[in-house]
Design a protein around this motif. Structure first.
Motif, PDB file in Angstrom:
ATOM      1  N   ALA A   1      29.278   8.494  14.793  1.00  0.00           N
ATOM      2  CA  ALA A   1      28.191   8.720  13.844  1.00  0.00           C
ATOM      3  C   ALA A   1      27.205   9.802  14.303  1.00  0.00           C
ATOM      4  CB  ALA A   1      27.437   7.416  13.602  1.00  0.00           C
ATOM      5  N   GLY A   2      27.407  10.375  15.477  1.00  0.00           N
ATOM      6  CA  GLY A   2      26.478  11.391  15.972  1.00  0.00           C
ATOM      7  C   GLY A   2      26.258  11.262  17.466  1.00  0.00           C
ATOM      8  N   THR A   3      25.014  10.998  17.835  1.00  0.00           N
ATOM      9  CA  THR A   3      24.645  10.890  19.242  1.00  0.00           C
ATOM     10  C   THR A   3      23.944   9.563  19.487  1.00  0.00           C
ATOM     11  OG1 THR A   3      24.302  13.272  19.365  1.00  0.00           O
ATOM     12  CG2 THR A   3      23.311  11.949  21.114  1.00  0.00           C
ATOM     13  N   GLN A   4      24.361   8.863  20.520  1.00  0.00           N
ATOM     14  CA  GLN A   4      23.652   7.647  20.933  1.00  0.00           C
ATOM     15  C   GLN A   4      22.808   8.013  22.144  1.00  0.00           C
ATOM     16  OE1 GLN A   4      25.751   3.891  21.202  1.00  0.00           O
ATOM     17  NE2 GLN A   4      24.751   3.512  23.171  1.00  0.00           N
ATOM     18  N   VAL A   5      21.507   7.730  22.044  1.00  0.00           N
ATOM     19  CA  VAL A   5      20.589   7.972  23.147  1.00  0.00           C
ATOM     20  C   VAL A   5      20.079   6.622  23.615  1.00  0.00           C
ATOM     21  CG1 VAL A   5      18.455   9.089  23.888  1.00  0.00           C
ATOM     22  CG2 VAL A   5      19.872  10.163  22.131  1.00  0.00           C
ATOM     23  N   THR A   6      20.214   6.372  24.911  1.00  0.00           N
ATOM     24  CA  THR A   6      19.725   5.135  25.502  1.00  0.00           C
ATOM     25  C   THR A   6      18.575   5.473  26.436  1.00  0.00           C
ATOM     26  OG1 THR A   6      21.948   4.201  25.419  1.00  0.00           O
ATOM     27  CG2 THR A   6      20.349   3.102  26.871  1.00  0.00           C
ATOM     28  N   GLN A   7      17.453   4.822  26.225  1.00  0.00           N
ATOM     29  CA  GLN A   7      16.289   5.001  27.095  1.00  0.00           C
ATOM     30  C   GLN A   7      16.174   3.780  27.995  1.00  0.00           C
ATOM     31  OE1 GLN A   7      12.140   6.344  25.846  1.00  0.00           O
ATOM     32  NE2 GLN A   7      11.865   4.131  26.002  1.00  0.00           N
ATOM     33  N   THR A   8      16.008   4.026  29.297  1.00  0.00           N
ATOM     34  CA  THR A   8      15.822   2.947  30.256  1.00  0.00           C
ATOM     35  C   THR A   8      14.548   3.225  31.043  1.00  0.00           C
ATOM     36  OG1 THR A   8      18.232   2.780  30.472  1.00  0.00           O
ATOM     37  CG2 THR A   8      16.894   1.674  32.162  1.00  0.00           C
ATOM     38  N   VAL A   9      13.669   2.248  31.103  1.00  0.00           N
ATOM     39  CA  VAL A   9      12.429   2.349  31.888  1.00  0.00           C
ATOM     40  C   VAL A   9      12.499   1.255  32.940  1.00  0.00           C
ATOM     41  CG1 VAL A   9       9.907   2.252  31.851  1.00  0.00           C
ATOM     42  CG2 VAL A   9      11.153   3.239  29.904  1.00  0.00           C
ATOM     43  N   THR A  10      12.439   1.663  34.216  1.00  0.00           N
ATOM     44  CA  THR A  10      12.569   0.727  35.329  1.00  0.00           C
ATOM     45  C   THR A  10      11.338   0.820  36.206  1.00  0.00           C
ATOM     46  OG1 THR A  10      14.956   1.144  35.322  1.00  0.00           O
ATOM     47  CG2 THR A  10      14.038   0.032  37.258  1.00  0.00           C
ATOM     48  N   LEU A  11      10.778  -0.337  36.552  1.00  0.00           N
ATOM     49  CA  LEU A  11       9.633  -0.397  37.461  1.00  0.00           C
ATOM     50  C   LEU A  11      10.049  -1.128  38.723  1.00  0.00           C
ATOM     51  CD1 LEU A  11       7.729  -1.144  34.409  1.00  0.00           C
ATOM     52  CD2 LEU A  11       6.748   0.482  35.994  1.00  0.00           C
ATOM     53  N   THR A  12       9.659  -0.559  39.860  1.00  0.00           N
ATOM     54  CA  THR A  12      10.042  -1.150  41.136  1.00  0.00           C
ATOM     55  C   THR A  12       8.832  -1.288  42.041  1.00  0.00           C
ATOM     56  OG1 THR A  12      10.535   1.035  42.049  1.00  0.00           O
ATOM     57  CG2 THR A  12      12.368  -0.158  41.055  1.00  0.00           C
ATOM     58  N   GLY A  13       8.992  -2.116  43.051  1.00  0.00           N
ATOM     59  CA  GLY A  13       7.972  -2.235  44.083  1.00  0.00           C
ATOM     60  C   GLY A  13       6.977  -3.354  43.845  1.00  0.00           C
ATOM     61  N   LEU A  14       6.030  -3.453  44.782  1.00  0.00           N
ATOM     62  CA  LEU A  14       5.037  -4.527  44.744  1.00  0.00           C
ATOM     63  C   LEU A  14       4.147  -4.473  43.515  1.00  0.00           C
ATOM     64  CD1 LEU A  14       3.983  -4.418  48.509  1.00  0.00           C
ATOM     65  CD2 LEU A  14       5.501  -6.074  47.387  1.00  0.00           C
ATOM     66  N   GLY A  15       3.889  -3.286  43.010  1.00  0.00           N
ATOM     67  CA  GLY A  15       3.012  -3.147  41.848  1.00  0.00           C
ATOM     68  C   GLY A  15       3.732  -3.190  40.521  1.00  0.00           C
ATOM     69  N   ALA A  16       5.011  -3.549  40.513  1.00  0.00           N
ATOM     70  CA  ALA A  16       5.817  -3.488  39.292  1.00  0.00           C
ATOM     71  C   ALA A  16       5.236  -4.308  38.149  1.00  0.00           C
ATOM     72  CB  ALA A  16       7.253  -3.918  39.578  1.00  0.00           C
ATOM     73  N   LYS A  17       4.737  -5.507  38.431  1.00  0.00           N
ATOM     74  CA  LYS A  17       4.208  -6.352  37.351  1.00  0.00           C
ATOM     75  C   LYS A  17       2.983  -5.713  36.704  1.00  0.00           C
ATOM     76  CE  LYS A  17       6.041 -10.782  38.706  1.00  0.00           C
ATOM     77  NZ  LYS A  17       5.815 -12.181  38.945  1.00  0.00           N
ATOM     78  N   VAL A  18       2.107  -5.173  37.514  1.00  0.00           N
ATOM     79  CA  VAL A  18       0.907  -4.515  36.973  1.00  0.00           C
ATOM     80  C   VAL A  18       1.307  -3.265  36.194  1.00  0.00           C
ATOM     81  CG1 VAL A  18      -1.211  -3.289  37.586  1.00  0.00           C
ATOM     82  CG2 VAL A  18      -0.612  -5.418  38.753  1.00  0.00           C
ATOM     83  N   PHE A  19       2.183  -2.436  36.782  1.00  0.00           N
ATOM     84  CA  PHE A  19       2.573  -1.198  36.128  1.00  0.00           C
ATOM     85  C   PHE A  19       3.413  -1.442  34.881  1.00  0.00           C
ATOM     86  CE2 PHE A  19       1.800   0.293  40.544  1.00  0.00           C
ATOM     87  CZ  PHE A  19       0.616   0.949  40.238  1.00  0.00           C
TER      88      PHE A  19
END
Length: 142
Positions: A93-111
């Protein structure tokens, strides 16, 4: 696929289609294709997070860039970081774009609350704005 790629891989256009972003631009101000190691100034949408981030955060860094396949950058944060990745795949059907946002480290919950969730929210809706930005992406490259 090429038109969508041009918009997403032009960091300066991100605020045009993602309202959680105030700025994402190359530090060297060049208009060449990105390469891993390029540094980007990322500022989340103000009022509070944008001003704090602008004053304290180091530059984001392009970690992967494969033409019309992958664009990934990482924003270091105290005690961790946020990685944003877009993967492109040709489909019937065209182009599939997948966005992934990953947070790591001790501050991950806040960020996650201050940067990650706002950035990732409504990707499908935000992506609908991309088709209107192809001319700006092409003009940027000239």
């Amino acid at each position: 696929m090429a038109d969508v790629w041009e918009v997403i891989s032009t960091p300066e256009l991100l605020p045009e289609w993602n309202p959680a972003v105030s700025k994402l631009e190359r530090q060297d101000k060049s208009k060449r294709r990105l390469v891993p190691g390029d540094r980007l100034d990322f500022v989340p949408q103000p009022p509070i997070m944008g001003s704090i981030h602008s004053a304290t955060a180091p530059p984001a860094v392009v970690t992967e860039f494969r033409l019309e396949r992958v664009f990934e950058w990482r924003q270091p944060q105290p005690g961790g970081g946020m990685t944003v990745r877009w993967d492109f795949e040709a489909v019937a059907a065209g182009t599939q774009v997948t966005q992934t946002v990953t947070l790591t480290g001790l501050g991950a919950k806040v960020f996650a609350e201050t940067n990650g969730k706002p950035f990732a929210a409504n990707f499908e809706r935000n992506a609908r704005m991309i088709p209107g930005l192809e001319d700006q992406a092409r003009a940027y490259r000239q």
